[in-house]
Design a protein around this motif. Structure first.
Motif, PDB file in Angstrom:
ATOM      1  N   TYR A 173       0.823  -1.224  -0.154  1.00 39.99           N
ATOM      2  CA  TYR A 173       0.012  -0.085   0.074  1.00 39.99           C
ATOM      3  C   TYR A 173       0.933   1.268   0.031  1.00 39.99           C
ATOM      4  N   ARG A 174       1.188   1.573  -1.284  1.00 42.01           N
ATOM      5  CA  ARG A 174       2.220   2.730  -1.393  1.00 42.01           C
ATOM      6  C   ARG A 174       1.911   3.610  -2.618  1.00 42.01           C
ATOM      7  N   ASP A 181      -2.664   1.519  -4.034  1.00 40.06           N
ATOM      8  CA  ASP A 181      -2.877   2.965  -3.179  1.00 40.06           C
ATOM      9  C   ASP A 181      -4.390   3.404  -3.167  1.00 40.06           C
ATOM     10  N   LYS A 220      -1.504   4.764   5.831  1.00 34.66           N
ATOM     11  CA  LYS A 220      -0.565   3.670   5.532  1.00 34.66           C
ATOM     12  C   LYS A 220      -0.793   2.937   6.845  1.00 34.66           C
TER      13      LYS A 220
END
Length: 781
Positions: A173-174, A181, A220
């Motif tokens: 998740y970036r 994302d 995040k």
């Protein structure tokens, strides 16, 4: 005299009934209708996995059939799907089938079908909770799930165990991910669930990447905790990828980094493994990496005592690799669980042979990239490389199944590198291959189609997906299958309107349209350039200025006439649909992708497939030359670039359609340059290269004179038939020439073998290494 007792009919019936009751349940043969079935769940299955399995079965069945699977505590009245552990023995008076009472390895399962009181029982029996989960996945993948109908063929009953203990995927998740994302909590859980159904047993995230993304709906920290909780609920392993981007020789930075890890471990609901890459990113010597790993292992044990620490040797020099193995030999650390092999690591076989057996070995396989990566797409046409780029929708079941099987024997499994949803099918191929090497790419693709699309078997959608993979094999011009595959997908598009909002279906259709559009465009635009070169060849008659004007107008017709506008419109439509369905970011400007290299196929869909940008720049330079003779000489080179004349040869080194004499295949993924954010105005051949190509020329004239001309960058240490050759011209800049006269003695047999020595460039970044782009063998007379 003895007289036998004569039974009345009721005595006979009673005896038959008693006899039948003594007969154990029998195996059920054929297709079983489970449409009215209920779930019997063993109380031995531990929470929260038990509740998760029930929810998976109920939700996945309901969305495909509109049938609700209720819960029962009995065995009569309807078909039963029984969830049990192999250690249960007897459940509510009914013994488990004999064949499942064996001691089974972790994660293994049995699917057994019995008939009981005229109703079938489908047993899903696991050696442990994961085994029951994977048995559930097998039932879902192999059943026919249609409207108000659940059919299971008893031939799919199976006893199965995984071949490799590590089978996972990185879903970071970036910001750099081209879709993750943008996901919600629900999308993450659904995707992880689907991977588990196909045999995945671990998920990896990237908790310490702080780059913001405009697409994120959660922080995040919150999303990573959520993914950890999902893994806990499903009973699978949760990994984290945590590079050390600080100077670990600095004691203060060292302590700060350890504290960062410790704080994360304390907050993490469920954690199984911590992976610290030695490099890529990171630039620390193992003399500092190993103490750091020891320190974080001590912190990890406080909060997750069963978790393990892993390291990779990515980017390590030979000295650093030797230091690492010496450390293992002398220190024998029990806190280290294993070693990961990824891009920039030593060969997997070398690692396994050098690594002590007590340590595990995991493959960090790149299944997400097509160029500039660990496993580049082979025999890829230049037009695809320049437009689809590094992260397109890339279903390649045969390629990745082969890569898995090639390297798996040196490992304990894999956790693949993925940066988005575009590589979706590849993940499922690896998940199933990690479970059983005997499964083949076609069969896995068919499971994928059955589970996700529910299309008619006779439509052979799996074959159409395999057709998309074949689209990428070799020169576009020679691949008639591209248009045939496209026709099939157009038929599916019309036949299955219910799938138009399915993101997997949208991705496959996008590829079918994109491939065909690119093929038609390349044929058209290359044809324009051939006509332009003919005009340049007439420059001595019409004059340099007029020839350049007419040639440029000809190649620029590609900007005025779109050869396939309806296909182009469809590409726009599917890119937009994918952004809204799965967050796929195919454009920097339109969908706020993190970078042009991150799957932005929409930004490159019309990138020139002829050299019109380059010609425009060259003509501008030529127009400034002082004399007409100079101009005509320069135009002669351009006009004959790809057609050097009778008896001469040209090879565009890494262009599969223009390199018939090149015998090497690029495996280091540096064959497609990335200049000016992918919008380079260099000649197309200049953007493809090899560092040390090998070529074979045959049928040469033994009485002729030949000259080898090379265009590229840096050095070109040429050998002919193994002998080093000296140049008479040696320019090192791009699109400048090096020339090497060839003595007749080398080709008296009509052949020439060409190779190149490797210059000493270890001090340079790989992007600055010497390159060979174009080679000519020019017959002088």
């Amino acid at each position: 005299m003895y007289r036998p007792k004569i039974m009345n009919k009721w005595d006979a019936v009673l005896k038959i009934c008693i006899a039948l009751l003594c007969i154990p349940s029998t195996l059920y043969a054929g297709e079983i209708d489970l449409s009215g079935s209920r779930l019997f769940v063993s109380p031995s299955i531990k929470s929260p996995v038990k509740e998760t399995i029930i929810r998976v079965l109920q939700e996945e069945v309901r969305k495909r059939t509109d049938i609700h699977l209720g819960i029962t505590d009995g065995w009569s009245g309807s078909p039963v799907i029984a969830l049990a552990l192999s250690s249960d023995g007897v459940l509510n008076g009914k013994p488990l089938p004999e064949k499942t009472r064996l001691s089974l390895q972790a994660e293994s399962f049995s699917v057994v079908v019995e008939e009981d009181n005229s109703h079938p029982i489908v047993w899903l029996i696991g050696a442990d909770e994961r085994g029951v989960l994977f048995a559930t996945g097998h039932l879902l993948r192999t059943s026919l799930l249609a409207d108000k109908q659940i059919l299971f063929d008893s031939s799919n009953a199976i006893q199965s165990a995984p071949e490799y203990p590590v089978r996972g995927h990185q879903l970071g998740y970036r910001n750099t991910a081209n879709s993750y994302d943008a996901w919600t909590k629900e999308q993450y859980e659904q995707y992880i669930r689907e991977l588990v159904i196909f045999g995945t047993n671990c998920i990896e995230t990237i908790p310490f990447d702080n780059t913001p993304s405009p697409h994120m709906k959660l922080s995040k920290e919150e999303m990573n905790r959520h993914i950890s909780t999902i893994c806990k609920n499903y009973g699978i392993d949760y990994w984290v990828w945590t590079p050390a981007n600080v100077d670990l020789s600095d004691e203060s930075l060292f302590r700060t980094e350890v504290k960062k890890h410790s704080d994360y471990y304390r907050e993490c609901p469920h954690l199984s493994h911590v992976f610290v890459p030695g490099g890529d990113p990171g630039d620390n010597h193992p003399r500092y990496v190993m103490p750091f790993l020891k320190a974080i292992a001590a912190e990890l044990e406080k909060y997750h005592p069963r978790a393990g620490v892993w390291v990779s040797l990515q980017g390590f020099s030979d000295e650093q690799i030797d230091y690492f193995y010496h450390y293992l030999e002398t220190e024998n650390p029990d806190w280290l669980r294993g070693v990961v092999s990824g891009p920039g690591s030593p060969p997997l076989s070398d690692t396994r042979y050098r690594l002590p057996k007590k340590y595990m070995h995991r493959h960090y396989a790149d299944i997400t990239h097509t160029v500039r990566c660990l496993y580049p797409t082979l025999r890829w046409d230049q037009a695809f490389a320049l437009t689809l780029g590094r992260e397109p929708v890339n279903p390649q079941p045969f390629y990745y199944a082969g890569l898995h099987d090639r390297y798996a024997p040196f490992t304990d499994g894999f956790l693949t590198y993925s940066d988005g949803a575009h590589d979706d099918l590849n993940k499922f191929i690896w998940s199933r291959k990690g479970w059983s090497m005997e499964e083949d790419a076609t069969g896995i693709t068919e499971q994928y189609v059955r589970f996700f699309f529910g299309t008619k078997p006779d439509d052979r959608v799996a074959d159409a997906i395999l057709g998309l993979e074949r689209n990428w094999d070799g020169p576009i011009e020679a691949n008639g299958g591209i248009e045939m595959t496209f026709l099939r997908w157009q038929q599916f598009e019309e036949a299955y309107p219910r799938l138009q909002n399915d993101w997997r279906w949208q991705m496959l259709l996008l590829r079918a349209y994109y491939d065909t559009y690119t093929k038609r465009r390349k044929l058209y635009e290359q044809g324009l350039e051939q006509e332009a070169n003919k005009l340049l060849g007439q420059a001595p008659e019409m004059g340099a200025a007029k020839a350049m004007k007419l040639a440029l107008e000809k190649v620029n017709e590609a900007d005025l006439v779109n050869i396939a506008p309806s296909l182009r419109k469809k590409i726009d439509g599917y890119c937009d649909a994918l952004y809204h369905s799965i967050g796929l970011q195919t454009s920097v400007e339109k969908y706020q992708a993190s970078g042009a290299e991150r799957g932005c196929v929409l930004d490159f869909v019309d990138y020139p497939l002829n050299n019109r940008w380059w010609l425009s720049d060259q003509f501008e330079k030529i127009g400034q030359m002082e004399t007409e003779a100079e101009k005509l000489s320069a135009l002669e080179v351009i006009a004959g670039w790809e057609n050097p004349g009778k008896g001469s040869y040209y090879d565009n080194i890494s262009n599969i359609s223009q390199s018939p004499r090149v015998k090497t295949t690029v495996y280091d993924a540096t064959d497609v340059a990335w200049w000016d954010r992918g919008k380079s105005r260099k000649r197309l051949s200049t953007q493809l290269f090899q560092n040390f190509p090998q070529l074979l020329y045959e049928d040469l004239d033994p009485k002729a004179r030949y000259l080898i001309r090379i265009a590229g960058y840096g050095d070109a240490l040429l050998r002919v038939d193994g002998e080093r050759i000296s140049p008479t011209l040696y320019n090192k800049e791009l699109e400048e020439f090096k020339e090497f006269p060839i003595d007749r003695r080398f080709f008296q047999d009509g052949k020439l073998e060409v190779s190149f020595d490797e210059p000493e460039e270890s001090h340079l970044n790989w992007r600055q290494y010497s390159k060979v782009c174009d080679i000519w063998l020019i017959k002088i007379y």
